[in-house]
Design a protein around this motif. Sequence first.
Motif, PDB file in Angstrom:
ATOM      1  N   LEU A 277       4.459   1.537   0.022  1.00 26.13           N
ATOM      2  CA  LEU A 277       4.463   0.414   0.971  1.00 26.13           C
ATOM      3  C   LEU A 277       5.754   0.310   1.767  1.00 26.13           C
ATOM      4  O   LEU A 277       5.764  -0.288   2.839  1.00 26.13           O
ATOM      5  N   THR A 278       6.835   0.870   1.252  1.00 22.81           N
ATOM      6  CA  THR A 278       8.129   0.584   1.886  1.00 22.81           C
ATOM      7  C   THR A 278       8.807   1.790   2.551  1.00 22.81           C
ATOM      8  O   THR A 278       9.651   1.595   3.413  1.00 22.81           O
ATOM      9  N   LEU A 279       8.469   2.999   2.144  1.00 23.10           N
ATOM     10  CA  LEU A 279       9.171   4.144   2.736  1.00 23.10           C
ATOM     11  C   LEU A 279       8.770   4.313   4.204  1.00 23.10           C
ATOM     12  O   LEU A 279       7.614   4.039   4.578  1.00 23.10           O
ATOM     13  N   SER A 280       9.699   4.814   5.003  1.00 27.56           N
ATOM     14  CA  SER A 280       9.375   5.117   6.404  1.00 27.56           C
ATOM     15  C   SER A 280       8.446   6.334   6.422  1.00 27.56           C
ATOM     16  O   SER A 280       8.293   7.030   5.410  1.00 27.56           O
ATOM     17  N   GLY A 281       7.843   6.597   7.571  1.00 27.76           N
ATOM     18  CA  GLY A 281       6.945   7.743   7.684  1.00 27.76           C
ATOM     19  C   GLY A 281       7.636   9.034   7.270  1.00 27.76           C
ATOM     20  O   GLY A 281       7.083   9.845   6.531  1.00 27.76           O
ATOM     21  N   ARG A 282       8.864   9.209   7.727  1.00 30.82           N
ATOM     22  CA  ARG A 282       9.587  10.442   7.412  1.00 30.82           C
ATOM     23  C   ARG A 282       9.907  10.523   5.916  1.00 30.82           C
ATOM     24  O   ARG A 282       9.742  11.573   5.303  1.00 30.82           O
ATOM     25  N   LEU A 293      -1.039  14.942  -1.350  1.00 31.78           N
ATOM     26  CA  LEU A 293      -1.072  14.119  -0.141  1.00 31.78           C
ATOM     27  C   LEU A 293      -0.067  14.627   0.898  1.00 31.78           C
ATOM     28  O   LEU A 293       0.267  13.920   1.848  1.00 31.78           O
ATOM     29  N   ALA A 294       0.361  15.881   0.725  1.00 29.15           N
ATOM     30  CA  ALA A 294       1.404  16.414   1.609  1.00 29.15           C
ATOM     31  C   ALA A 294       0.987  16.368   3.084  1.00 29.15           C
ATOM     32  O   ALA A 294       1.815  16.110   3.950  1.00 29.15           O
ATOM     33  N   ASP A 295      -0.285  16.610   3.361  1.00 27.52           N
ATOM     34  CA  ASP A 295      -0.740  16.643   4.753  1.00 27.52           C
ATOM     35  C   ASP A 295      -1.287  15.299   5.232  1.00 27.52           C
ATOM     36  O   ASP A 295      -1.771  15.189   6.350  1.00 27.52           O
ATOM     37  N   ALA A 296      -1.240  14.311   4.360  1.00 24.12           N
ATOM     38  CA  ALA A 296      -1.848  13.025   4.722  1.00 24.12           C
ATOM     39  C   ALA A 296      -0.985  12.279   5.730  1.00 24.12           C
ATOM     40  O   ALA A 296       0.248  12.321   5.674  1.00 24.12           O
ATOM     41  N   HIS A 297      -1.639  11.573   6.642  1.00 24.25           N
ATOM     42  CA  HIS A 297      -0.896  10.733   7.571  1.00 24.25           C
ATOM     43  C   HIS A 297      -0.331   9.537   6.793  1.00 24.25           C
ATOM     44  O   HIS A 297      -1.074   8.871   6.052  1.00 24.25           O
ATOM     45  N   PRO A 298       0.976   9.246   6.954  1.00 23.58           N
ATOM     46  CA  PRO A 298       1.568   8.155   6.180  1.00 23.58           C
ATOM     47  C   PRO A 298       0.822   6.832   6.330  1.00 23.58           C
ATOM     48  O   PRO A 298       0.723   6.062   5.374  1.00 23.58           O
ATOM     49  N   ASP A 299       0.265   6.561   7.514  1.00 26.92           N
ATOM     50  CA  ASP A 299      -0.439   5.282   7.691  1.00 26.92           C
ATOM     51  C   ASP A 299      -1.728   5.232   6.868  1.00 26.92           C
ATOM     52  O   ASP A 299      -2.144   4.154   6.442  1.00 26.92           O
ATOM     53  N   ILE A 300      -2.366   6.375   6.673  1.00 27.46           N
ATOM     54  CA  ILE A 300      -3.578   6.392   5.838  1.00 27.46           C
ATOM     55  C   ILE A 300      -3.188   6.065   4.398  1.00 27.46           C
ATOM     56  O   ILE A 300      -3.857   5.291   3.704  1.00 27.46           O
ATOM     57  N   VAL A 301      -2.083   6.650   3.945  1.00 31.32           N
ATOM     58  CA  VAL A 301      -1.626   6.394   2.571  1.00 31.32           C
ATOM     59  C   VAL A 301      -1.257   4.919   2.416  1.00 31.32           C
ATOM     60  O   VAL A 301      -1.631   4.267   1.436  1.00 31.32           O
ATOM     61  N   ARG A 302      -0.527   4.379   3.383  1.00 34.97           N
ATOM     62  CA  ARG A 302      -0.121   2.951   3.315  1.00 34.97           C
ATOM     63  C   ARG A 302      -1.351   2.044   3.324  1.00 34.97           C
ATOM     64  O   ARG A 302      -1.442   1.100   2.555  1.00 34.97           O
ATOM     65  N   ARG A 303      -2.275   2.335   4.250  1.00 35.95           N
ATOM     66  CA  ARG A 303      -3.495   1.514   4.331  1.00 35.95           C
ATOM     67  C   ARG A 303      -4.212   1.506   2.980  1.00 35.95           C
ATOM     68  O   ARG A 303      -4.619   0.452   2.482  1.00 35.95           O
ATOM     69  N   ASN A 304      -4.342   2.701   2.366  1.00 38.29           N
ATOM     70  CA  ASN A 304      -5.065   2.776   1.086  1.00 38.29           C
ATOM     71  C   ASN A 304      -4.320   2.023  -0.006  1.00 38.29           C
ATOM     72  O   ASN A 304      -4.942   1.386  -0.860  1.00 38.29           O
ATOM     73  N   ALA A 305      -2.992   2.099   0.022  1.00 39.08           N
ATOM     74  CA  ALA A 305      -2.217   1.356  -0.989  1.00 39.08           C
ATOM     75  C   ALA A 305      -2.491  -0.138  -0.842  1.00 39.08           C
ATOM     76  O   ALA A 305      -2.665  -0.854  -1.837  1.00 39.08           O
ATOM     77  N   CYS A 306      -2.547  -0.620   0.406  1.00 35.60           N
ATOM     78  CA  CYS A 306      -2.861  -2.048   0.643  1.00 35.60           C
ATOM     79  C   CYS A 306      -4.235  -2.377   0.081  1.00 35.60           C
ATOM     80  O   CYS A 306      -4.417  -3.407  -0.593  1.00 35.60           O
ATOM     81  N   ILE A 307      -5.205  -1.521   0.350  1.00 34.36           N
ATOM     82  CA  ILE A 307      -6.585  -1.790  -0.095  1.00 34.36           C
ATOM     83  C   ILE A 307      -6.657  -1.857  -1.616  1.00 34.36           C
ATOM     84  O   ILE A 307      -7.255  -2.776  -2.190  1.00 34.36           O
ATOM     85  N   VAL A 308      -6.038  -0.882  -2.278  1.00 30.25           N
ATOM     86  CA  VAL A 308      -6.112  -0.844  -3.747  1.00 30.25           C
ATOM     87  C   VAL A 308      -5.418  -2.064  -4.342  1.00 30.25           C
ATOM     88  O   VAL A 308      -5.943  -2.695  -5.271  1.00 30.25           O
TER      89      VAL A 308
END
Length: 342
Positions: A277-282, A293-308
């Motif tokens: 939730l807190t790390l920058s995209g980089r 999740l190396a190739d995952a877009h950071p926003d997809i990962v963040r969105r999923n963390a919010c959902i879970v």
Amino acid sequence: MSVSILDGFDFASAGIDDFGVVQAGPSLTYDAYTRAIARGVPPQLQYLVRNAACRRGFDDILPGARAVVCCVVAMPPWPDGEDEPRYARFCTLGDYHQTLRQRLSPLAEYLKSCGATHTRICVDTAPVLERELAVRAGLGSIGWNRMFIHPRWGSFVALGEVFADIEVVEKRALEGAIEACTPGRTGCPCAPGTRCCVRACPTQALTESGYDMHRCLAYWSTQHRGEIPEFYARSMGSTLWGCDRCQNACPRNRSQSPTTATPLDSPLPGISFYDLLTLSGRQLKKALAGSPLADAHPDIVRRNACIVLGNLGAHNHTAELENLALHSPTDWVRSSAQRALG
Ligand code: SF4
Ligand code: SF4
């Protein structure tokens, strides 16, 4: 050059649990594939349409290819860890593209030492009908849940192929490859109408009449860029990446002997909900390097963390969620954080 060469390669030492060979020839399931994509493909999977024709045979993958060695790598069990986000089982192989490529590279080199001029390793990295190839290589069949199922390891396996412009003698001949390529036709013990995978699917992506990728959580959670509709978001439950319910429910997985594959210490070492939730995209890209999740877009990962976190009703990340809800530059991350807070 005709060779019976694979006995000279130590597959087990390379970390490959099973293998088989397919001789060059047209795909058996290409027509079924084109019919499936003609019914419609979600926006993020349009590459399935763009490169469809490459799946007709071997030549678009490796000109002059004469054989493909199909390899199976069993997935280790997921390490225990109660406070960590949950991920689909394939994540236990780390960045499986990288993991399998490392394991298949010595085989490609070996085939070259046997006379191949060109080889190509495919690990879900080229338009290949890899489940068909695995079936034709005599390695298993396709379950109703559309997964390739190995008789010993079940569906929790990763597939990789080495194409080569050299003749390779087959390990085993397979009768009835088309049957085994037809979902649920061979090996599935569930009777139609009582399929465990169908009952386990929370979104009706899998039904008694077929599979609809538009409803599949494996698509929504890993491919879709945007807000996830509430029904699918709630259906994700506590799983941040992928789904696996139709595999966990499958009797062909429950009856498997335990894998001997060595689990990684942690496929996502030290990455907590707080980090997601807190790390920058980089920073997130760096933290996820070498992970599944190396190739995952950071926003997809963040969105999923919010959902879970929303699904779990977790209150210990309210500050991070509020920050994302206010300040994320991506509207669908903001709305996912707001929904989680709600
Ligand atoms: S992965 Fe999940 S959503 Fe997709 S078919 Fe299987 S159970 Fe259904
Ligand atoms: S749950 Fe039953 S029908 Fe579904 S893939 Fe497994 S054996 Fe086949």
